[in-house]
Design an enzyme around this catalytic site. Structure first.
Site, PDB file in Angstrom:
ATOM      1  N   ARG A   7       0.790  -1.222   0.000  1.00 41.44           N
ATOM      2  CA  ARG A   7       0.000   0.000   0.000  1.00 41.44           C
ATOM      3  C   ARG A   7       0.823   1.274   0.000  1.00 41.44           C
ATOM      4  O   ARG A   7       0.608   2.134  -0.846  1.00 41.44           O
ATOM      5  CB  ARG A   7      -0.938  -0.001   1.215  1.00 41.44           C
ATOM      6  CG  ARG A   7      -1.870   1.206   1.265  1.00 41.44           C
ATOM      7  CD  ARG A   7      -2.816   1.146   2.443  1.00 41.44           C
ATOM      8  NE  ARG A   7      -3.702  -0.016   2.352  1.00 41.44           N
ATOM      9  CZ  ARG A   7      -4.648  -0.278   3.241  1.00 41.44           C
ATOM     10  NH1 ARG A   7      -4.797   0.505   4.302  1.00 41.44           N
ATOM     11  NH2 ARG A   7      -5.423  -1.331   3.110  1.00 41.44           N
ATOM     12  N   HIS A  53      -8.488  -3.991  -6.885  1.00 38.29           N
ATOM     13  CA  HIS A  53      -8.206  -3.241  -5.657  1.00 38.29           C
ATOM     14  C   HIS A  53      -9.416  -3.246  -4.728  1.00 38.29           C
ATOM     15  O   HIS A  53     -10.263  -2.351  -4.777  1.00 38.29           O
ATOM     16  CB  HIS A  53      -7.820  -1.802  -6.030  1.00 38.29           C
ATOM     17  CG  HIS A  53      -7.053  -1.084  -4.955  1.00 38.29           C
ATOM     18  ND1 HIS A  53      -5.754  -1.393  -4.623  1.00 38.29           N
ATOM     19  CD2 HIS A  53      -7.411  -0.061  -4.142  1.00 38.29           C
ATOM     20  CE1 HIS A  53      -5.339  -0.596  -3.661  1.00 38.29           C
ATOM     21  NE2 HIS A  53      -6.326   0.229  -3.352  1.00 38.29           N
ATOM     22  N   TYR A  97     -18.874  12.955 -12.537  1.00 37.80           N
ATOM     23  CA  TYR A  97     -18.847  14.104 -13.439  1.00 37.80           C
ATOM     24  C   TYR A  97     -17.560  14.161 -14.270  1.00 37.80           C
ATOM     25  O   TYR A  97     -17.578  14.664 -15.388  1.00 37.80           O
ATOM     26  CB  TYR A  97     -18.977  15.417 -12.648  1.00 37.80           C
ATOM     27  CG  TYR A  97     -20.242  15.526 -11.845  1.00 37.80           C
ATOM     28  CD1 TYR A  97     -21.484  15.511 -12.477  1.00 37.80           C
ATOM     29  CD2 TYR A  97     -20.211  15.646 -10.468  1.00 37.80           C
ATOM     30  CE1 TYR A  97     -22.656  15.612 -11.749  1.00 37.80           C
ATOM     31  CE2 TYR A  97     -21.371  15.747  -9.726  1.00 37.80           C
ATOM     32  CZ  TYR A  97     -22.584  15.728 -10.367  1.00 37.80           C
ATOM     33  OH  TYR A  97     -23.753  15.831  -9.646  1.00 37.80           O
TER      34      TYR A  97
END
Length: 847
Positions: A7, A53, A97
């Protein structure tokens, strides 16, 4: 360990953390190449979450957004469409968006050849998909875009760099594997932040590159400008155009406002953010009485306009966290790139051999075409035909299948020839691929060729400027110590020009323009020096400032120059009256200071070796008095002071006449003046010349008497002389032995007579000159002439002189300076350069 590897820390090979790697690979699988339309970010995030993931969607979207921000990444890997945040720390729009696709550098430098078995793949979290362990990066992406992460017990913070410089360093390491970290800094001088700015000093960079940890000082780009209001210059303002890396612009402005409200920073009148799509522009408007340079220094000290980047070069090498030097970084990447090309070559070789194996079977079929056709026609079924082909012609199963699947059109002569040509080409290709695998140098040459191609396509100029600091190489080490002319106008513009700009001219010629000025401006100071000199600027209120000559921007003859307020923290109501060039602060030299009201003192030169940024008190002044002239002198020298009406007084600088005083002292009386007269000049006569003068003071002369005519011919070739120049352009050389030694505070003796038809003529300058000296004169309109002093006649004190410069109507001589005789050293007992006199005639004392 799971957090460290899975990570928080990037891999030293492709420079990516798992989440970034999975995002790029998922976009590659979706076909979001630079030539394809944008796709909603929500689609990409869903692909990454569902396949690779299994974490929160916010983490994936934040990572995707950062890879698209041009103020976070030096070379963004994702092309974003929509609101992806700003340098003001505004949040990006929701992922439903915004849209995205890969940048060209991602497809060509990060994902190319990923299908050629260049890297290993592993199962994803549920075993339903395969994902790459590392991407086949073709550039050192970890150094290119940097990385930041906090793991358990360790953290990483790697700054971004310039792609062109990284490739140059990598190629240099290929050519010379023994290069040290310090040697690599010739190619990779330091980080290159996407927001620009500047880096102060190289010590932090060197520590980071050699030891793996270092503190790099970053500073924004700020200039001091005079802003206009209703078409007229109003007040000074600090204009910030670039910020340090990762500094929040809105938070910076808020911090400045807090400091102003708390009165921790003085002199700021207003703060405005005038940034737009064309660039950043923060305007810090100053009060009229503010010191712009002092305010700017306070902003550097108390706000994030100057901050530190704590470099911690930690990355995973074979899943092992290691602190890497710059050479180790490039070496790890280089070995990974060699391995990648080797695996790609092995893949291409295997594919070529497989194809050639089939072609060899087809060629055998062409050779025994009729027999094979007959065999196939009489075979009971396909397995029988295949078995008989393998047995009779020693073919493999693949070759037999290829023969059985061959179309009838391949039996033409033309198709047979194509098969032979393809076979021959594959043979050459196979030999070449085997040679690559057997020769590491060829692989390295391939890496260099790829790097050159990527550099040409994607490299951009450096954005971050690296400034040398104390302890490093300073600019003086890189600048030749050339002779220069410093010119300052009445409205406060300063510029530096090479002395060679002005060729020597004949006497009584007009000269060349030395400055482009407004009609209401004029020349205020004019001096010659060398580029390595320290310039001591003395103001009328007795404060001294310091600046190195080469720090003054060099300009052409027609340039206006740079505002003084950008160079020195001088308030609006203060004026520079004298400038002293100093090459070395010796303990046996003094500065002789003379005020407008005639007070004189001398102070040791080394008392001015350390001058604060906001100046240092040089002399204490009485009410209404001003510091006007400053000269360098020794204990053995003497002083000649002149007045505007042509009087001069000559006395020693020893303790009997002018004793040494501290910086805070006022001084003693130098010369008595008649009504309407004022001091106009001061110069120093070296002590070794003074001791040789043959001055007979047995007979006292009346001060106002005209001196007796002397035999000039017997003294004209000896030197030195007193050069006298008037405002109307007349000058002469007078032997120094005609100026007898007097006690200070006297009225002096006549130094020159004026032309009767030039009733408005006054003394402009009085200088000590030696044989073969060259002088430069400047008029109030900026016309400069350079000529040899030998061209000016030697005359007595009572003479009027000859025309030394032809002047335009209403123009006058403003100042006279001597050209330095040496560029590197000073002569014993003499300063290296001479200082100008004042450019304006001072007001009479009676006023």
């Amino acid at each position: 360990m799971s957090v460290i590897v899975g990570r928080a820390l990037p891999d030293a090979r492709d420079g990516l953390k798992p989440v970034h790697r999975r995002i790029l690979y998922a976009m590659h699988e979706l076909g979001l190449t630079p030539d394809r339309p944008f796709r909603k970010c929500a689609r990409v995030v869903g692909e990454v979450l569902g396949k690779y993931h299994p974490h929160g969607d916010t983490a994936v979207y934040d990572a995707l957004v950062r890879m698209a921000q041009d103020f976070s990444m030096r070379s963004p890997l994702i092309n974003g469409h929509g609101n992806f945040g700003s340098v003001d720390n505004d949040p990006p729009a929701a992922m439903r968006y915004t849209e995205c696709r890969l940048q060209a550098i991602s497809t060509e430098a990060m994902l190319q050849d990923i299908e050629s078995e260049t890297v290993d793949f592993i199962d994803n979290f549920d075993g339903s998909q395969q994902e790459p362990i590392v991407l086949p990066a073709r550039v050192p992406q970890l150094l290119l875009n940097g990385s930041a992460g906090i793991a358990v017990g360790m953290a990483t913070n790697i700054p971004p760099h310039n792609l062109g410089e990284l490739i140059d360093g990598l190629v240099a390491l290929i050519d010379d594997p023994d290069l040290t970290d310090t040697a690599l800094m010739r190619y990779i001088p330091g980080p290159d932040f996407p927001t620009g700015g500047k880096i102060l000093g190289t010590s932090g960079i060197q520590e980071a590159y050699t030891l793996g940890r270092g503190s790099i000082t970053m500073r924004g780009i700020a200039d001091i400008e005079t802003i206009e209001h209703r078409g007229r210059p109003s007040r000074d303002a600090i204009i910030v155009t670039q910020l340090p890396y990762q500094v929040n612009k809105a938070a910076l402005i808020e911090r400045i406002a807090e400091l102003v409200n708390d009165k921790r920073i003085e002199g700021i009148a207003d703060i405005r953010d005038e940034s737009d799509r064309d660039g950043m522009r923060i305007v810090v408007e100053l009060r009229r009485d503010a010191y712009p340079r002092v305010v700017l220094n306070n902003l550097y000290k108390q706000t994030p306009l100057q901050t530190n980047f704590g470099a911690n070069m930690l990355a995973l090498v074979n899943n092992d966290p290691q602190l890497l030097s710059i050479k180790h970084f490039l070496s790890v990447f280089l070995e990974f790139r060699v391995e990648t090309i080797t695996r790609r070559t092995q893949y291409e070789l295997r594919k070529a051999e497989e194809r050639d194996h089939l072609l060899q079977g087809l060629l055998i079929a062409m050779q025994y075409l009729d027999e094979i056709i007959e065999l196939i026609r009489h075979a009971a079924d396909t397995p029988t035909a295949k078995a008989e082909l393998i047995e009779r012609y020693s073919l493999s199963e693949l070759q037999a299948d290829a023969i059985l699947q061959m179309q009838l059109r391949r039996l033409t002569a033309l198709e047979a020839e194509k098969i032979r040509q393809e076979h021959e080409e594959l043979q050459r290709r196979i030999a070449d691929l085997k040679d690559i695998l057997a020769n590491r140098n060829r692989i390295l040459e391939m890496i260099k060729a790829e790097c050159a191609e990527l550099k040409q396509k994607f490299a951009t100029p450096r954005r971050t400027e690296i400034e040398k600091a104390e302890g490093d190489l300073v600019d003086m080490d890189l600048i030749a110590n050339e002779k220069a002319v410093i010119l300052i106008t009445e409205q406060g513009y300063i510029k530096r020009m090479p002395v060679d700009t002005f060729d020597a001219q004949s006497r009584a010629t007009r000269g060349k323009s030395g400055a482009k000025m407004k009609e209401d401006d004029g020349i205020d100071h004019f001096l010659t020096c060398c580029d390595h000199d320290s310039l001591l600027f003395f103001s009328d209120r007795g404060v001294v400032y310091r600046l190195l000559a080469y720090q003054i921007p060099s300009s052409s003859r027609n340039a206006k120059g740079t505002p003084m307020v950008q160079m020195l923290p001088i308030p609006m109501d203060e004026k520079i009256t004298s400038i002293i060039p100093v090459s070395e602060f010796s303990d046996h030299e003094y500065l002789v200071m003379l005020t407008q009201k005639g007070y004189i003192k001398r102070t040791a030169l080394d008392a001015f070796s350390n001058i604060r940024t906001n100046g240092l008190i040089a002399i204490s002044l009485a009410e209404g008095d001003q510091l006007r002239w400053v000269r360098r002198a020794t204990e053995e020298d003497s002083i000649i002071i002149a007045s505007s009406q042509g009087k001069a007084i000559h006395f020693r600088t020893n303790t009997d006449q002018v004793r040494p005083l501290g910086r805070s002292a006022r001084g003693v009386r130098a010369m008595k003046l008649v009504d309407g007269d004022s001091l106009i000049s001061m110069d120093i006569l070296p002590g070794n010349v003074l001791s040789e003068l043959m001055v007979d003071q047995a007979e006292e002369e009346e001060v106002n008497d005209t001196p007796e005519t002397e035999d000039i011919e017997t003294t004209s070739t000896l030197g030195p002389w007193v050069l006298v120049v008037t405002t109307r352009g007349y000058g002469k050389r007078v032997p120094v032995n005609q100026f007898r030694l007097q006690n200070r505070s006297g009225k002096g003796i006549i130094a020159t007579k004026f032309k009767s038809h030039k009733a408005n003529d006054e003394l402009a300058a009085l200088r000590i000159v030696h044989p073969d000296d060259e002088l430069m004169m400047v008029t109030s309109r900026g016309i400069i002439i350079r000529q040899s002093t030998n061209a000016i006649s030697v005359q007595s004190r009572g003479a009027t002189g000859v025309l030394v410069q032809r002047l335009d109507k209403d123009d006058t001589i403003a100042a006279v300076a001597l050209v330095p005789t040496q560029g590197e050293e000073t002569t014993d007992g003499e300063p290296e350069v001479e200082l100008t006199t004042e450019t304006e005639t001072p007001e009479p004392l009676a006023e």
